[in-house]
Enzyme design. Sequence first.
Site, PDB file in Angstrom:
ATOM      1  N   ASP A 105       0.853  -1.321   0.097  1.00 26.34           N
ATOM      2  CA  ASP A 105       0.179  -0.001   0.021  1.00 26.34           C
ATOM      3  C   ASP A 105       0.717   1.256   0.159  1.00 26.34           C
ATOM      4  OD1 ASP A 105      -2.908   0.956   0.755  1.00 26.34           O
ATOM      5  OD2 ASP A 105      -1.394   2.275   1.742  1.00 26.34           O
ATOM      6  N   TYR A 107       2.958   9.791  -0.389  1.00 27.89           N
ATOM      7  CA  TYR A 107       4.116   9.208   0.375  1.00 27.89           C
ATOM      8  C   TYR A 107       5.424   9.521  -0.413  1.00 27.89           C
ATOM      9  CZ  TYR A 107       0.290   6.592   2.444  1.00 27.89           C
ATOM     10  OH  TYR A 107      -0.866   6.040   2.849  1.00 27.89           O
ATOM     11  N   LYS A 120      -2.939   5.892  -4.095  1.00 32.41           N
ATOM     12  CA  LYS A 120      -4.187   6.770  -3.975  1.00 32.41           C
ATOM     13  C   LYS A 120      -3.853   8.284  -4.708  1.00 32.41           C
ATOM     14  CE  LYS A 120      -4.016   4.815   0.874  1.00 32.41           C
ATOM     15  NZ  LYS A 120      -2.321   4.539   0.504  1.00 32.41           N
ATOM     16  N   HIS A 174      -7.758   9.472  -1.373  1.00 28.30           N
ATOM     17  CA  HIS A 174      -7.284   9.527  -0.285  1.00 28.30           C
ATOM     18  C   HIS A 174      -8.058  10.216   0.753  1.00 28.30           C
ATOM     19  CE1 HIS A 174      -2.732   9.257   1.194  1.00 28.30           C
ATOM     20  NE2 HIS A 174      -3.498   8.994   2.319  1.00 28.30           N
TER      21      HIS A 174
END
Length: 289
Positions: A48, A53, A78, A111
């Site tokens: 994930d 990120y 996401k 998200h």
Amino acid sequence: MNLHTKVIEASNGVPIPQLGFGVYKITKEAEFTTATREAIQVGYRHFDTARIYGNEKALGAEIRHSQIPREQFFITSKVWNTDHGYEATKKAFQKTINKLGVDYLDMYLIHFASPKYIESWKAMEELYEEGRIKVIGVANFEIQHLEELRKHAKILPMINQIETHPEFPQNELRAYMNKHQILHEAWGPLGQGNKVLLQHPILKEIADHHHKTVAQVILRWHLERGVILIPKSSNPKRIRENSEIFDFELSAEEMEKISRLNSGKRYSIHPTGYIVNPIFNTLMKLFIR
């Protein structure tokens, strides 16, 4: 049992490995390499990530390095708040698969329920119908967001990834999701490593009984509730320990004891806090270019 053989099916029949590996905040190159290679060696196949990120490219590189066929992995990413809208989401998706070096995503999520998420959903429905995404869903959506989406969607969300741990089991939202065949996925399944939770005497007692760690007991609790979970760690020892949760079961009495830990306590801010802060979103947009 292999980690990837314990699956939960989405409403469209796509199997999702119930235990995944989260890579949030693992951004240092050496740390990321060590963690993901250990996870793959242990048997994790569900990974994930998210555009925000900043490690989609690194994850794609490690998947290729493993020399394990792409189709054996279940990859989630996401779309971030600043990429909401029909065209923006299409572009964000293309950037994501380019960074990952893949032709399709196993799962793509909105998200947060920030403005224009309805338009983003329409783009995701089209990508799903084109076969470029196997499972479409959302993250951090509350009941009101899901209700609004239901008014406009051709395809209902198949999953909602939300903060969940023994002190915040999300019972009301979970009941709503069960009613509408929306899978429950937990982020922060260990309460983001909160020491109060991980040292709780009730959990410690249960862990000692099973000769397991408190973390393993919490992860097992998620499994037995039918929750998909994505614990995160950069520590090889803990990565392995988090996978060793298939050789014991919690009794009904133990599950009841854990249910009493529900205090309604979030360890993160309320999801709307990430939506209404324009300064935060602007800074993140600069960060993830």
